[in-house]
Every structure is written in structure tokens, then in C-alpha cells.
Write a protein that holds these residues in place. Structure first.
Motif, PDB file in Angstrom:
ATOM      1  N   MET A  68      38.315  -5.642 -42.127  1.00 14.22           N
ATOM      2  CA  MET A  68      38.861  -5.264 -40.822  1.00 14.22           C
ATOM      3  C   MET A  68      40.131  -4.434 -40.983  1.00 14.22           C
ATOM      4  O   MET A  68      40.404  -3.556 -40.182  1.00 14.22           O
ATOM      5  CB  MET A  68      39.140  -6.489 -39.983  1.00 14.22           C
ATOM      6  CG  MET A  68      37.908  -7.176 -39.550  1.00 14.22           C
ATOM      7  SD  MET A  68      38.348  -8.572 -38.565  1.00 14.22           S
ATOM      8  CE  MET A  68      37.010  -8.563 -37.447  1.00 14.22           C
ATOM      9  N   TRP A  69      40.896  -4.743 -42.017  1.00 16.79           N
ATOM     10  CA  TRP A  69      42.091  -3.946 -42.288  1.00 16.79           C
ATOM     11  C   TRP A  69      41.700  -2.528 -42.691  1.00 16.79           C
ATOM     12  O   TRP A  69      42.340  -1.552 -42.300  1.00 16.79           O
ATOM     13  CB  TRP A  69      42.900  -4.620 -43.382  1.00 16.79           C
ATOM     14  CG  TRP A  69      44.082  -3.824 -43.820  1.00 16.79           C
ATOM     15  CD1 TRP A  69      45.191  -3.534 -43.085  1.00 16.79           C
ATOM     16  CD2 TRP A  69      44.264  -3.214 -45.091  1.00 16.79           C
ATOM     17  NE1 TRP A  69      46.058  -2.789 -43.826  1.00 16.79           N
ATOM     18  CE2 TRP A  69      45.506  -2.565 -45.071  1.00 16.79           C
ATOM     19  CE3 TRP A  69      43.492  -3.154 -46.250  1.00 16.79           C
ATOM     20  CZ2 TRP A  69      46.002  -1.869 -46.150  1.00 16.79           C
ATOM     21  CZ3 TRP A  69      43.986  -2.472 -47.328  1.00 16.79           C
ATOM     22  CH2 TRP A  69      45.223  -1.842 -47.270  1.00 16.79           C
ATOM     23  N   LEU A  70      40.609  -2.399 -43.459  1.00 19.40           N
ATOM     24  CA  LEU A  70      40.161  -1.070 -43.885  1.00 19.40           C
ATOM     25  C   LEU A  70      39.656  -0.232 -42.711  1.00 19.40           C
ATOM     26  O   LEU A  70      39.791   0.988 -42.716  1.00 19.40           O
ATOM     27  CB  LEU A  70      39.067  -1.208 -44.944  1.00 19.40           C
ATOM     28  CG  LEU A  70      39.509  -1.826 -46.268  1.00 19.40           C
ATOM     29  CD1 LEU A  70      38.324  -2.042 -47.178  1.00 19.40           C
ATOM     30  CD2 LEU A  70      40.549  -0.952 -46.942  1.00 19.40           C
ATOM     31  N   TYR A  71      39.052  -0.879 -41.713  1.00 17.41           N
ATOM     32  CA  TYR A  71      38.525  -0.157 -40.556  1.00 17.41           C
ATOM     33  C   TYR A  71      39.488  -0.151 -39.371  1.00 17.41           C
ATOM     34  O   TYR A  71      39.110   0.268 -38.286  1.00 17.41           O
ATOM     35  CB  TYR A  71      37.195  -0.766 -40.123  1.00 17.41           C
ATOM     36  CG  TYR A  71      36.111  -0.588 -41.151  1.00 17.41           C
ATOM     37  CD1 TYR A  71      35.712   0.678 -41.550  1.00 17.41           C
ATOM     38  CD2 TYR A  71      35.501  -1.679 -41.726  1.00 17.41           C
ATOM     39  CE1 TYR A  71      34.732   0.845 -42.497  1.00 17.41           C
ATOM     40  CE2 TYR A  71      34.506  -1.527 -42.671  1.00 17.41           C
ATOM     41  CZ  TYR A  71      34.134  -0.255 -43.046  1.00 17.41           C
ATOM     42  OH  TYR A  71      33.162  -0.089 -43.987  1.00 17.41           O
ATOM     43  N   ASN A  72      40.707  -0.622 -39.568  1.00 16.14           N
ATOM     44  CA  ASN A  72      41.754  -0.629 -38.539  1.00 16.14           C
ATOM     45  C   ASN A  72      41.323  -1.334 -37.252  1.00 16.14           C
ATOM     46  O   ASN A  72      41.484  -0.814 -36.154  1.00 16.14           O
ATOM     47  CB  ASN A  72      42.208   0.797 -38.215  1.00 16.14           C
ATOM     48  CG  ASN A  72      42.946   1.417 -39.362  1.00 16.14           C
ATOM     49  OD1 ASN A  72      43.630   0.719 -40.094  1.00 16.14           O
ATOM     50  ND2 ASN A  72      42.798   2.711 -39.523  1.00 16.14           N
TER      51      ASN A  72
END
Length: 107
Positions: free
Chosen positions: A34-38
Motif C-alpha cells: 500500500m505504501w508503494l501504491y500510495n
């Protein structure tokens, strides 16, 4: 497995507690994609398991705060409530399923 805390008897539901710990780990692991996909749900996936993990691992320094986890009806409602938001993003669905299962096993 029973313990005495200030004269009262606390009973740990092993299946519900183990599933809640697994849900905490699955939800924490889903925060990375989720951090990678903002995705803004990432903050929920970081904060909720971090706050719940000490309650279910039952650290000794928590004392009577562990009574929250021992009320099985409150525990079930809490687990189902935390799982609702986790079904809105695909990476966190595994954590949502694990929170639902821990709510079922806690009764």
C-alpha cells in the motif's frame, strides 16, 4: 491457561488470540504494497496492528489493560469493526479475513 490479576481470573482464548496476532502480522505486511501504491489505507494498516499487538501478546507491563481483550463479546465486536476497512483494498484483504476469523473464534 489462566492467570490471576488483582484477585480476578483472566482466561485467554487461545484460538482467538492466535488469529488476532496473525491478523496483526498480515495487516502490517499489507502496508508495504500500500505504501508503494500510495494508498491512504496504509496508515490504518500500520496504526491498528501496532496498537493491538501488545494487547494480544499479553505483555506483563500492561496489567489490567489486558481485560479489554478478555471480554469476548467486546473482542468480537472490535475484531469485526477493525476488519471492515481492510476489505476496501486488495493487499489488506488477508488481514481483514484474519480479523474476521479471530472475531469468530473469540466467541
Amino acid at each position: 491457561y489462566q492467570r490471576r490479576v488483582r484477585g480476578g481470573k483472566l482466561e485467554f482464548n487461545r484460538w482467538g488470540r492466535t488469529m488476532a496476532l496473525a491478523a496483526c502480522w498480515a495487516t502490517l505486511a499489507s502496508a508495504i504494497p500500500m505504501w508503494l501504491y500510495n494508498k491512504p489505507l496504509m496508515f490504518y494498516c500500520l496504526v491498528v496492528p501496532t496498537l493491538l499487538f501488545p494487547l494480544f501478546w499479553s505483555f506483563e507491563f500492561l496489567g489490567t489493560l489486558r481485560v479489554i481483550v478478555q471480554n469476548f463479546i467486546l473482542n468480537t465486536i472490535m475484531m469485526f469493526g477493525f476488519s471492515i476497512f481492510l476489505f476496501f483494498a486488495p493487499p489488506s484483504m488477508a488481514g481483514g479475513v484474519a480479523f474476521c476469523l479471530s472475531g469468530i473464534f473469540s466467541v
